[in-house]
Design a protein around this motif. Structure first.
Motif, PDB file in Angstrom:
ATOM      1  N   ILE A   1       0.872  -1.194   0.000  1.00 30.13           N
ATOM      2  CA  ILE A   1       0.000   0.000   0.000  1.00 30.13           C
ATOM      3  C   ILE A   1       0.897   1.227   0.000  1.00 30.13           C
ATOM      4  O   ILE A   1       1.785   1.357   0.858  1.00 30.13           O
ATOM      5  CB  ILE A   1      -0.928   0.013   1.230  1.00 30.13           C
TER       6      ILE A   1
ATOM      7  N   TRP B   1       1.014   9.083  -1.490  1.00 31.44           N
ATOM      8  CA  TRP B   1       0.991   9.937  -2.680  1.00 31.44           C
ATOM      9  C   TRP B   1       2.246  10.777  -2.888  1.00 31.44           C
ATOM     10  O   TRP B   1       2.430  11.354  -3.946  1.00 31.44           O
ATOM     11  CB  TRP B   1      -0.214  10.897  -2.608  1.00 31.44           C
ATOM     12  N   ASN B   2       3.095  10.907  -1.870  1.00 26.70           N
ATOM     13  CA  ASN B   2       4.127  11.962  -1.980  1.00 26.70           C
ATOM     14  C   ASN B   2       5.256  11.627  -2.960  1.00 26.70           C
ATOM     15  O   ASN B   2       5.779  12.511  -3.622  1.00 26.70           O
ATOM     16  CB  ASN B   2       4.667  12.367  -0.609  1.00 26.70           C
TER      17      ASN B   2
ATOM     18  N   SER C   1      -1.782   5.299  -4.333  1.00 24.71           N
ATOM     19  CA  SER C   1      -2.601   6.331  -3.686  1.00 24.71           C
ATOM     20  C   SER C   1      -3.654   6.915  -4.618  1.00 24.71           C
ATOM     21  O   SER C   1      -3.409   7.142  -5.803  1.00 24.71           O
ATOM     22  CB  SER C   1      -1.705   7.460  -3.184  1.00 24.71           C
TER      23      SER C   1
ATOM     24  N   LEU D   1      -7.581  -5.265   2.821  1.00 26.67           N
ATOM     25  CA  LEU D   1      -7.095  -5.687   4.146  1.00 26.67           C
ATOM     26  C   LEU D   1      -7.953  -6.793   4.768  1.00 26.67           C
ATOM     27  O   LEU D   1      -7.524  -7.465   5.702  1.00 26.67           O
ATOM     28  CB  LEU D   1      -7.028  -4.487   5.094  1.00 26.67           C
TER      29      LEU D   1
ATOM     30  N   GLY E   1       2.877   5.073   4.777  1.00 24.69           N
ATOM     31  CA  GLY E   1       1.857   6.111   4.960  1.00 24.69           C
ATOM     32  C   GLY E   1       1.918   6.692   6.356  1.00 24.69           C
ATOM     33  O   GLY E   1       2.964   6.665   7.012  1.00 24.69           O
TER      34      GLY E   1
ATOM     35  N   ILE F   1      -4.179   1.177  11.797  1.00 24.60           N
ATOM     36  CA  ILE F   1      -5.298   0.426  11.186  1.00 24.60           C
ATOM     37  C   ILE F   1      -4.753  -0.804  10.445  1.00 24.60           C
ATOM     38  O   ILE F   1      -5.310  -1.898  10.519  1.00 24.60           O
ATOM     39  CB  ILE F   1      -6.092   1.350  10.220  1.00 24.60           C
ATOM     40  N   ILE F   2      -3.655  -0.606   9.740  1.00 26.20           N
ATOM     41  CA  ILE F   2      -3.056  -1.703   8.955  1.00 26.20           C
ATOM     42  C   ILE F   2      -2.615  -2.823   9.898  1.00 26.20           C
ATOM     43  O   ILE F   2      -2.883  -4.004   9.659  1.00 26.20           O
ATOM     44  CB  ILE F   2      -1.815  -1.195   8.152  1.00 26.20           C
TER      45      ILE F   2
ATOM     46  N   GLU G   1       6.150   1.621   7.084  1.00 29.65           N
ATOM     47  CA  GLU G   1       7.034   2.769   6.834  1.00 29.65           C
ATOM     48  C   GLU G   1       6.200   4.011   7.109  1.00 29.65           C
ATOM     49  O   GLU G   1       5.393   4.421   6.282  1.00 29.65           O
ATOM     50  CB  GLU G   1       7.523   2.743   5.372  1.00 29.65           C
TER      51      GLU G   1
ATOM     52  N   GLY H   1       5.668   7.945   9.470  1.00 29.78           N
ATOM     53  CA  GLY H   1       6.255   9.288   9.448  1.00 29.78           C
ATOM     54  C   GLY H   1       6.474   9.813  10.851  1.00 29.78           C
ATOM     55  O   GLY H   1       6.756   9.053  11.768  1.00 29.78           O
ATOM     56  N   GLY H   2       6.317  11.116  11.001  1.00 31.17           N
ATOM     57  CA  GLY H   2       6.498  11.728  12.311  1.00 31.17           C
ATOM     58  C   GLY H   2       7.318  12.998  12.190  1.00 31.17           C
ATOM     59  O   GLY H   2       7.607  13.446  11.081  1.00 31.17           O
TER      60      GLY H   2
ATOM     61  N   CYS I   1       8.698  12.233   3.725  1.00 33.60           N
ATOM     62  CA  CYS I   1       8.591  11.675   5.082  1.00 33.60           C
ATOM     63  C   CYS I   1       9.828  11.942   5.908  1.00 33.60           C
ATOM     64  O   CYS I   1       9.743  12.076   7.128  1.00 33.60           O
ATOM     65  CB  CYS I   1       8.325  10.186   5.014  1.00 33.60           C
TER      66      CYS I   1
ATOM     67  N   PHE J   1      16.470   1.230   5.153  1.00 33.04           N
ATOM     68  CA  PHE J   1      15.723   2.431   5.533  1.00 33.04           C
ATOM     69  C   PHE J   1      14.421   2.044   6.232  1.00 33.04           C
ATOM     70  O   PHE J   1      13.648   1.232   5.714  1.00 33.04           O
ATOM     71  CB  PHE J   1      15.409   3.246   4.269  1.00 33.04           C
TER      72      PHE J   1
HETATM   73  P1  NAD Z   1      -2.075   7.815   4.344  1.00 30.65           P
HETATM   74  O1  NAD Z   1      -1.731   6.992   5.543  1.00 30.65           O
HETATM   75  O2  NAD Z   1      -3.241   8.735   4.433  1.00 30.65           O
HETATM   76  O3  NAD Z   1      -2.357   6.873   3.078  1.00 30.65           O
HETATM   77  C1  NAD Z   1      -1.465   5.864   2.646  1.00 30.65           C
HETATM   78  C2  NAD Z   1      -2.243   4.780   1.943  1.00 30.65           C
HETATM   79  O4  NAD Z   1      -3.168   4.197   2.849  1.00 30.65           O
HETATM   80  C3  NAD Z   1      -3.044   5.241   0.726  1.00 30.65           C
HETATM   81  O5  NAD Z   1      -2.891   4.288  -0.302  1.00 30.65           O
HETATM   82  C4  NAD Z   1      -4.488   5.277   1.241  1.00 30.65           C
HETATM   83  O6  NAD Z   1      -5.412   4.949   0.255  1.00 30.65           O
HETATM   84  C5  NAD Z   1      -4.487   4.214   2.318  1.00 30.65           C
HETATM   85  N1  NAD Z   1      -5.403   4.524   3.403  1.00 30.65           N
HETATM   86  C6  NAD Z   1      -5.742   5.757   3.882  1.00 30.65           C
HETATM   87  N2  NAD Z   1      -6.627   5.663   4.907  1.00 30.65           N
HETATM   88  C7  NAD Z   1      -6.843   4.342   5.095  1.00 30.65           C
HETATM   89  C8  NAD Z   1      -7.658   3.604   6.001  1.00 30.65           C
HETATM   90  N3  NAD Z   1      -8.428   4.211   6.909  1.00 30.65           N
HETATM   91  N4  NAD Z   1      -7.638   2.246   5.913  1.00 30.65           N
HETATM   92  C9  NAD Z   1      -6.880   1.624   4.994  1.00 30.65           C
HETATM   93  N5  NAD Z   1      -6.098   2.282   4.102  1.00 30.65           N
HETATM   94  C10 NAD Z   1      -6.068   3.613   4.140  1.00 30.65           C
HETATM   95  O7  NAD Z   1      -0.733   8.571   3.986  1.00 30.65           O
HETATM   96  P2  NAD Z   1      -0.503   9.645   2.848  1.00 30.65           P
HETATM   97  O8  NAD Z   1      -1.213  10.906   3.216  1.00 30.65           O
HETATM   98  O9  NAD Z   1      -0.743   9.042   1.510  1.00 30.65           O
HETATM   99  O10 NAD Z   1       1.063   9.865   2.984  1.00 30.65           O
HETATM  100  C11 NAD Z   1       1.630  10.746   3.900  1.00 30.65           C
HETATM  101  C12 NAD Z   1       2.190  10.013   5.109  1.00 30.65           C
HETATM  102  O11 NAD Z   1       3.038   8.959   4.696  1.00 30.65           O
HETATM  103  C13 NAD Z   1       3.046  10.900   5.972  1.00 30.65           C
HETATM  104  O12 NAD Z   1       2.761  10.632   7.330  1.00 30.65           O
HETATM  105  C14 NAD Z   1       4.465  10.460   5.649  1.00 30.65           C
HETATM  106  O13 NAD Z   1       5.400  10.683   6.657  1.00 30.65           O
HETATM  107  C15 NAD Z   1       4.284   9.019   5.383  1.00 30.65           C
HETATM  108  N6  NAD Z   1       5.337   8.528   4.519  1.00 30.65           N
HETATM  109  C16 NAD Z   1       6.252   7.683   5.021  1.00 30.65           C
HETATM  110  C17 NAD Z   1       7.261   7.239   4.195  1.00 30.65           C
HETATM  111  C18 NAD Z   1       8.303   6.290   4.676  1.00 30.65           C
HETATM  112  O14 NAD Z   1       9.027   5.759   3.840  1.00 30.65           O
HETATM  113  N7  NAD Z   1       8.436   6.034   5.968  1.00 30.65           N
HETATM  114  C19 NAD Z   1       7.340   7.664   2.879  1.00 30.65           C
HETATM  115  C20 NAD Z   1       6.371   8.544   2.413  1.00 30.65           C
HETATM  116  C21 NAD Z   1       5.361   8.967   3.230  1.00 30.65           C
END
Ligand code: NAD
Length: 456
Positions: free
Chosen positions: A111, A114-115, A140, A177, A188, A195-196, A210, A212-213, A244, A402
């Motif tokens: 999963i 978008w970034n 995304s 899921l 994400g 939730i995951i 993976e 954030g924070g 992230c 990473f």
């Molecule tokens: P997000 O958690 O909103 O969404 C990520 C994915 O999860 C999407 O595909 C979305 O469709 C799905 N999703 C969203 N809500 C859901 C739910 N309730 N149940 C099941 N699936 C769901 O994250 P985002 O806004 O797309 O991305 C930004 C976040 O991701 C930031 O917190 C950032 O730090 C993190 N991020 C982390 C990394 C990393 O490598 N650690 C890389 C990029 C982004």
């Protein structure tokens, strides 16, 4: 709600044919993927431009080129990775040999956010294929042009019983899921990560999260200020801060605060021009919701640099906020935009204590020439990964796995790390039948005494 029983069953059946485990099958799939990315470079750049106004430079360095390098590294090394690893055997096991076999989990769910919508879907896929898995990718919904192209490219390359892309939003993700996968790789936000993990727990499916924070960046009094300013401006404002591992906030030593801010303003101008909002290559904010969330922080503290926005094109210029405390709204959650709040300090232990009050960050950066200061923070601060005297750059090394720790994630990937993440390590003892050491059996005379010679 739709169900994805069919696709998971198809992939599971295909996995059980054993085809995906052949080294030549894996290499061919990775090579095909590499060729397709090269051939579709222009379409990928156009898609990333349409979704986020990513420049060609950013699209290539952070998405396309990064993924090509991961592929090259994996293709080059895969033959040595797949070999069973022979390990030592203790004297108590005399006559036998010990091996660790890497075996694929089966069907993986990936999963993506978008970034970096292309890279963060494909980099895990490389690991999944290299390790011999089938995979379903859920890209995304916030970057629809790139997600659609991803579906098209993958659909042209691979049959869906091997790799499938399923587009859709939260409902699609939730429906996926509900299925039993053998591995879930999620990138994400922290709340969705929870939730995951909850969904994965129902089937006891292993996960990589993976997340954030808030990643701190410290500029100490002895830092090379000009270089620090440039490297921080680059790490923070690339992709308009929607990274992230971007520095989320700065801790500036009081002795160098003014000088740093001056150099930082110059660095921003050098990288993005005097008017970044007029720069046709400055990345846009992904959605109106995120734009409004970010602009609500602009009244926190005092705007020291930037602060202008263009709502129609969802643009926010590189902005620095001073007079900030941990109580300000901008300090409550990950910012994920081109806004950089500044805290100041005079003593490093204040900084370390401040960081300890908050969840373990995904990334951590410190600029200092003093190796004992470097060592002190490495010893005292737990974080996913980071840099000394740089930002973000650790992400692009295939030799550095990473990932996060604590709230910023579970597990890691990149390079061999991706292969290991998608492999179960199966430990096997190959025993001899030429003789049978008697000590372990309960009927041996003085058995316990003899055992104690070996197990002590
Ligand atoms: P997000 O958690 O909103 O969404 C990520 C994915 O999860 C999407 O595909 C979305 O469709 C799905 N999703 C969203 N809500 C859901 C739910 N309730 N149940 C099941 N699936 C769901 O994250 P985002 O806004 O797309 O991305 C930004 C976040 O991701 C930031 O917190 C950032 O730090 C993190 N991020 C982390 C990394 C990393 O490598 N650690 C890389 C990029 C982004």
């Amino acid at each position: 709600m739709e169900n994805y029983h069919g696709i998971v069953a198809k992939q599971t059946a295909f996995f059980h044919t054993g085809k995906t485990k052949d080294l030549s099958f894996r290499l061919e799939a990775l090579q095909k993927l590499r060729m397709s990315i090269k051939q579709n470079e222009k379409q990928l750049m156009d898609a990333l431009r349409a979704d986020l106004n990513k420049s060609e430079f950013d699209a290539y360095t952070a998405e396309i080129g990064f993924v090509l390098e991961e592929l090259r590294f994996t293709i080059k090394n895969l033959e040595s990775w797949v070999k069973p690893q022979k390990v030592k055997t203790p004297i108590t096991h005399m006559g036998s040999q010990s091996y660790i076999y890497s075996e694929p989990y089966g069907v993986a769910l990936i999963i993506a956010p978008w970034n970096y919508p292309f890279q963060l879907a494909i980099a895990p896929l490389i690991g999944a294929i290299a390790a011999g898995n089938c995979a379903v990718i859920k890209p995304s919904e916030l970057t629809p042009v790139t997600s659609k192209l991803l579906g098209k490219l993958v659909g042209e390359l691979f049959p869906e019983e091997f790799i499938a892309v399923i587009e859709g939003g939260v409902e699609t993700s939730q429906a996926l899921l509900n299925e039993r996968f053998d591995y879930i790789f999620f990138t994400g936000s922290v709340p969705v990560g929870r939730i995951i993990m909850e969904a994965a727990a129902k089937h006891l499916t292993p996960v990589t999260l993976e997340l954030g924070g808030k990643s701190p960046c410290i500029v100490h009094e002895d830092a090379n200020i000009k270089l620090a300013a440039k490297r921080i401006a680059w790490g923070k404002f690339t992709n308009a801060g929607q990274t992230c591992i971007a520095p989320d906030y700065l801790y500036l030593h009081k002795a160098v605060k003014e000088e740093f801010l001056q150099q930082f303003k110059e660095a921003i101008t050098e990288l993005y021009g005097a008017e970044p909002l007029n720069n046709p290559d400055f990345t846009h904010i992904v959605s109106e919701r995120h734009f409004n969330r970010l602009t609500s922080f602009l009244d926190n503290g005092k705007i020291s640099i930037g602060g202008k926005t263009i709502p129609d094109s969802l643009m926010i210029e590189p902005t620095v906020l001073t007079d900030i405390t941990w109580e300000d709204p901008v300090m409550q959650d990950e910012i994920f935009g081109p806004i950089l709040p500044v805290l100041s300090y005079s003593n490093l232990s204040e900084v370390i204590e401040g960081i300890h009050q908050h969840p373990k960050p995904l990334a951590f950066y410190i600029f200092t020439e003093n190796s004992s200061v470097q060592q002190q923070v490495l010893d005292r601060v737990s974080f996913g990964g980071g840099c000394i005297n740089d930002t973000v750059y650790h992400f692009v090394s295939p030799h550095l796995p990473f990932g996060g720790v604590g709230n910023s994630g579970i597990g890691s990937y990149h390079g061999k790390g991706s292969y290991d993440t998608f492999s179960h390590k199966k430990s096997v003892l190959k025993q001899t039948t030429r003789f049978d050491i008697p000590f372990r059996y309960p009927n041996v005379k003085d058995g316990l005494k003899k055992i104690k010679l070996f197990m002590k």
